[in-house]
Enzyme design. Sequence first.
Site, PDB file in Angstrom:
ATOM      1  N   GLY A 200       0.836  -1.210   0.000  1.00  0.00           N
ATOM      2  CA  GLY A 200       0.000   0.000   0.000  1.00  0.00           C
ATOM      3  C   GLY A 200       0.863   1.248   0.000  1.00  0.00           C
ATOM      4  O   GLY A 200       2.059   1.185  -0.304  1.00  0.00           O
ATOM      5  N   ASN A 201       0.279   2.366   0.331  1.00  0.00           N
ATOM      6  CA  ASN A 201       1.053   3.614   0.424  1.00  0.00           C
ATOM      7  C   ASN A 201       0.425   4.517   1.488  1.00  0.00           C
ATOM      8  O   ASN A 201      -0.598   4.176   2.064  1.00  0.00           O
ATOM      9  CB  ASN A 201       1.146   4.304  -0.939  1.00  0.00           C
ATOM     10  CG  ASN A 201      -0.219   4.607  -1.514  1.00  0.00           C
ATOM     11  OD1 ASN A 201      -0.957   5.429  -0.977  1.00  0.00           O
ATOM     12  ND2 ASN A 201      -0.576   3.932  -2.602  1.00  0.00           N
ATOM     13  N   PHE A 202       1.037   5.667   1.714  1.00  0.00           N
ATOM     14  CA  PHE A 202       0.655   6.524   2.849  1.00  0.00           C
ATOM     15  C   PHE A 202      -0.486   7.495   2.550  1.00  0.00           C
ATOM     16  O   PHE A 202      -0.794   8.345   3.372  1.00  0.00           O
ATOM     17  CB  PHE A 202       1.866   7.328   3.329  1.00  0.00           C
ATOM     18  CG  PHE A 202       2.951   6.479   3.919  1.00  0.00           C
ATOM     19  CD1 PHE A 202       2.702   5.716   5.048  1.00  0.00           C
ATOM     20  CD2 PHE A 202       4.217   6.430   3.345  1.00  0.00           C
ATOM     21  CE1 PHE A 202       3.702   4.923   5.606  1.00  0.00           C
ATOM     22  CE2 PHE A 202       5.216   5.640   3.894  1.00  0.00           C
ATOM     23  CZ  PHE A 202       4.960   4.884   5.029  1.00  0.00           C
TER      24      PHE A 202
ATOM     25  N   ALA B 290      -3.913   7.463  -5.051  1.00  0.00           N
ATOM     26  CA  ALA B 290      -2.537   6.978  -5.193  1.00  0.00           C
ATOM     27  C   ALA B 290      -2.646   5.471  -5.449  1.00  0.00           C
ATOM     28  O   ALA B 290      -2.638   4.670  -4.506  1.00  0.00           O
ATOM     29  CB  ALA B 290      -1.753   7.266  -3.928  1.00  0.00           C
TER      30      ALA B 290
END
Length: 402
Positions: free
Chosen positions: A208-210, A276
């Site tokens: 995943g990402n932030f 994102a």
Amino acid sequence: MLKGKKILIGITGSIAAYKIPFIIRLLKKAGAEVQVIMTPMACDFITPLTLSTLSERPVLVDFYDKGDGSWHSHVDLGLWADLYLLAPVTANTMAKMVAGIADNLLLTTVLSARCPLLFAPAMDLDMYQHPTTQNNVKRLMEFGYQLIEPTKGELASGLHGFGRLEEPEVIFQRIVTYLSDNKPLTGKKCLVTAGPTYEPIDPVRFIGNFSSGLMGIEVANALADLGAKVQLVLGPSSLEVSHPDIEVTKVTTSEQMLSACLKYFSSSYITVMAAAVADFKPTIVADKKIRKADKLSTLELEPTTDILTSLGKTKRDNQLLIGFALETNQEEAHAIEKLTAKNLDMIVLNSLNDAGAGFGYSTNKITLLKTVGEKITFPLKSKKEVAVDIVNAILSLKSQPK
Ligand code: CTP
């Protein structure tokens, strides 16, 4: 802007009451008539004299004037107003509104008012997060009342979190937009993506990402404020979406985001892809948790579908497609490449080299690059303000669709 508009402001007992004079000044400057009603407790936080001076009307607290005995009719007040703003509204008043309690003039007028009601809570973070308060906020929204969400920051208690009354300028803008007769996106459908995607590795892990989803949610809010019906495709995010004109489709993976976007894109006038999206996903998703003993040393990945590129391929002349580019180096060159390669009308560039921009911040610093070659650079602003800048730039791209 607000000439002839009649606005009731209900103030309850919160320290944030000190911000209301600023709202009254903005409203009066814009030509509105303002009538203030206060709860008795609110008078301990700010004097009725300050508010009556600024609003140029006596402030109402009781059902009748103890001096001359004249009656303040909640029915007349409710019929008079074009909009009723409750700010700041406490947890106590919200609970009473949900229950239909009418033990003061402010609350009785809530029951009588036929006009739209906007409510802006302010309180300490734990009070706001309490399940009772959260339930009450939801119930009030179900009544059709519009929430002006509190913001995050330092609170009067010294604690830090959600509970600050939204800034007076933002509340004023919400009123202006709400009362504006010609909202430019009325009747238009828009699609917005927001948040990260999670690509599962096994039943308990993912790539995943932030991304928090805040930037995309604010873009959705700004479009809806201009009258659009917004479809928000939202990856895993802990943020709440409260605008009545935003429908949320929650997704987890890029594949789910792709299919939701394909469903809504063809009927959408403006599409803004702020999510994102993961660029890679595991080739094989283990159906059982991978154990330490399995000694996994590499993870085989394959590219995900680029959703924006897929939409760009089928974009019609009467649609606007806007992408984001989050870059760390050669920012502008990379963003321009994406603008062309993905067949976009505009790209929103943010650079991770700018302090306060990107994931995890409530602020952002953007540069807008349009296909026509125009470039606009903005200073660091709150994501809410950035969203308004983005939407204003979108509106300037083309006239209304065919
Ligand atoms: N995007 C998308 N689908 C993907 C990846 C990205 O729709 N699988 C969209 C994003 O929502 C964003 C834009 O493409 O609007 C640019 O995303 P970004 O991650 O900056 O660029 P990429 O195209 O992924 O290229 P790179 O990672 O090489 O910078």
